[in-house]
Motif scaffolding. Structure first.
Motif: not given
Length: 347
Positions: A31-33, A130-133, A305-308
């Motif tokens: 995964k890449k942004l 997307f943030l946490y595999d 889990y919470v996003p940035d």
């Protein structure tokens, strides 16, 4: 595989490009942004104390082409390398949605690639994936934004069992209206959080709406309670403003703690294999609330889990990633006749 995401549901014109390999259903690698561009309209809407829909849609028209060009330049790829185009198709402001969705459809048609319509709320719900595999579906989702507050189990991008939702105002809407009441500018959420840091959260004992064993939310009465307190004072000085902000924020935090406890009780009975709780949406950017929720979740034995902060508010990364999640389930996405606000999995 590279997917371009477009978000224009409210007052941000956003484009993002994500690259990833789909291993199998719900499994991804590499995964890449590649790019993440957000054109904000906050300054233009401040004078109105909130988003003015007609102005928002016109500003999207001005921003959509340059934002797209910047996203493509940042990603350092050729237009032909995009494998699919995704865009928010609701819910949101109709005029704003039409701009982003129409641009996405036109681009997909030009490229001869699939167009993937994405529910805005699914975007928020899927962002942590997307943030946490290590985060796997299903999980308990608590989604709190400017227009929605809901809680339930998210099983796939197409399946959600709702435990409860707001019966009147959303948490984000309440933040904006309380901010206006105490003399703070738009957007209300971050400004209230800033004031609350210098306030006394014990000065005002605001009621917890719907303080029961259910999972529905209500914020209309809390908004009125703040207004009633303000009406008792001839002037709202800085100290009073900070104390109201702190007391209000604490009450909203207590609401979420209470409802999440109720939802966890249901999860333990119906979904014993679920061990994760996701808190997403614009309100999750409030770290005071997020930290208080985290304590409740972890004390109950669940992973939190919470996003940035930047990924809690509206962005196109969540739209592009949700498209990956949907595409991985072998769905067909070739119909450019998709209507705005179609297929709301949360109703």
């Amino acid at each position: 595989m590279k997917i371009l995401g477009i978000e224009s549901s409210c007052d941000e014109t956003a484009f993002a490009i994500i690259s990833a390999d789909i291993v199998t259903n719900g499994k991804f690698s590499n995964k890449k942004l590649l790019s993440n561009v957000v054109f904000s309209q906050v300054e233009e809407h401040k004078k109105f104390g909130g988003v003015f829909p007609e102005i928002a849609s016109r500003l999207h028209l001005d921003a959509v082409s340059p934002a797209f060009k910047i996203a493509l330049d940042e990603a350092q790829i050729d237009l032909s390398e995009i494998d699919a185009v995704a865009a928010t198709c609701g819910p949101g402001l109709i005029g704003s949605l039409v701009v982003g969705a129409s641009f996405g459809k036109a681009l997909a048609a030009f490229l001869g690639k699939p167009f993937i319509p994405v529910n805005h709320l699914i975007g928020h719900a899927m962002m942590p994936r997307f943030l946490y595999d290590e985060l796997e579906l299903p999980y308990l989702l608590v989604l709190a934004s400017g227009g929605h507050s809901l809680i339930g189990v998210l099983e796939t991008p197409f399946e959600f069992e709702k435990f409860g939702a707001t019966i009147d105002d959303s948490a984000g809407e309440c933040f904006d209206k309380v901010a206006r009441t105490i003399g703070l500018s738009y957007p209300g959420g971050p400004n209230i959080e800033k004031c609350a840091r210098n306030g006394d959260s014990t000065r005002f004992n605001f009621p917890i709406p719907l303080n029961d064993r259910g999972c529905n939310f209500s914020f209309s009465g809390l908004k009125t309670a703040v207004l009633n307190v303000c009406n008792k004072y001839a002037e709202i000085n800085e100290t009073l403003r900070n104390d109201i902000a702190a007391s209000f924020q604490k009450t909203v935090s207590n609401v979420f703690q209470k409802k999440i406890k109720n939802a966890i009780t249901i999860v333990k009975q119906k979904y014993p294999n679920i061990k994760s709780v996701v808190f997403s949406g614009g309100v999750a950017a409030n770290r005071y609330i997020a930290d208080s929720v985290k304590k409740v979740v972890e004390n109950a034995g669940f992973n939190f889990y919470v996003p940035d902060i930047k990924m809690c508010t509206d962005n196109a990364v969540m739209i592009a990633w949700s498209a990956f999640e949907m595409f991985s389930l072998n769905q067909e996405f070739n119909d450019l006749r998709t209507d705005i606000l179609e297929d709301n999995v949360f109703i």
